[in-house]
Design a protein around this motif. Sequence first.
Motif, mmCIF file in Angstrom:
data_model
loop_
_atom_site.group_PDB
_atom_site.id
_atom_site.type_symbol
_atom_site.label_atom_id
_atom_site.label_comp_id
_atom_site.label_asym_id
_atom_site.label_seq_id
_atom_site.Cartn_x
_atom_site.Cartn_y
_atom_site.Cartn_z
ATOM 1 N N LEU A 41 0.832 -1.210 0.000
ATOM 2 C CA LEU A 41 0.000 0.000 0.000
ATOM 3 C C LEU A 41 0.864 1.258 0.000
ATOM 4 O O LEU A 41 0.540 2.235 -0.678
ATOM 5 C CB LEU A 41 -0.939 -0.007 1.205
ATOM 6 C CG LEU A 41 -2.035 -1.074 1.171
ATOM 7 C CD1 LEU A 41 -2.812 -1.073 2.486
ATOM 8 C CD2 LEU A 41 -2.966 -0.868 0.001
ATOM 9 N N ARG A 42 1.956 1.247 0.760
ATOM 10 C CA ARG A 42 2.837 2.412 0.807
ATOM 11 C C ARG A 42 3.497 2.669 -0.546
ATOM 12 O O ARG A 42 3.580 3.804 -1.006
ATOM 13 C CB ARG A 42 3.898 2.221 1.886
ATOM 14 C CG ARG A 42 4.650 3.531 2.172
ATOM 15 C CD ARG A 42 5.671 3.360 3.234
ATOM 16 N NE ARG A 42 6.881 2.887 2.546
ATOM 17 C CZ ARG A 42 7.845 2.216 3.107
ATOM 18 N NH1 ARG A 42 7.774 1.891 4.367
ATOM 19 N NH2 ARG A 42 8.903 1.850 2.427
ATOM 20 N N LYS A 58 0.975 4.163 -2.955
ATOM 21 C CA LYS A 58 0.735 5.593 -2.743
ATOM 22 C C LYS A 58 1.891 6.422 -3.291
ATOM 23 O O LYS A 58 1.693 7.500 -3.834
ATOM 24 C CB LYS A 58 0.541 5.891 -1.259
ATOM 25 C CG LYS A 58 -0.784 5.416 -0.732
ATOM 26 C CD LYS A 58 -0.936 5.750 0.730
ATOM 27 C CE LYS A 58 -2.248 5.216 1.265
ATOM 28 N NZ LYS A 58 -2.397 5.486 2.695
ATOM 29 N N THR A 59 3.114 5.927 -3.154
ATOM 30 C CA THR A 59 4.280 6.644 -3.674
ATOM 31 C C THR A 59 4.210 6.749 -5.191
ATOM 32 O O THR A 59 4.451 7.815 -5.754
ATOM 33 C CB THR A 59 5.578 5.929 -3.256
ATOM 34 O OG1 THR A 59 5.615 5.799 -1.843
ATOM 35 C CG2 THR A 59 6.792 6.683 -3.732
ATOM 36 N N GLU A 112 1.551 6.573 -6.980
ATOM 37 C CA GLU A 112 0.401 7.402 -7.334
ATOM 38 C C GLU A 112 0.741 8.894 -7.253
ATOM 39 O O GLU A 112 0.330 9.677 -8.097
ATOM 40 C CB GLU A 112 -0.766 7.080 -6.396
ATOM 41 C CG GLU A 112 -2.048 7.817 -6.725
ATOM 42 C CD GLU A 112 -3.166 7.368 -5.820
ATOM 43 O OE1 GLU A 112 -3.674 8.215 -5.074
ATOM 44 O OE2 GLU A 112 -3.506 6.182 -5.855
ATOM 45 N N THR A 113 1.519 9.290 -6.257
ATOM 46 C CA THR A 113 1.864 10.698 -6.118
ATOM 47 C C THR A 113 2.870 11.148 -7.171
ATOM 48 O O THR A 113 2.882 12.302 -7.556
ATOM 49 C CB THR A 113 2.427 10.998 -4.716
ATOM 50 O OG1 THR A 113 3.569 10.186 -4.477
ATOM 51 C CG2 THR A 113 1.385 10.752 -3.646
#
Length: 71
Positions: free
Chosen positions: A20-21, A24-25, A27-28
Amino acid sequence: MIILLVLSGLLIIFALFYTLRVGKTVETKGESDTEFKGTRRHPILLNPALYAYLLGFIGIIIYIAYMAMAS
């Protein structure tokens, strides 16, 4: 045997949070594969890692139930 199950569970939980982390990385930063209509509508449900985790959890639950009935 119990220690092995606990360690396996902790490894699965760690891998889930790490996945998940990293997601998110990515995605940003805006890096992604080619988008399809289905993934735009349901990006989490079409994630193969999610299905791997679900399959692993179901396997653990079936194994625990089997061991409980066998003893």
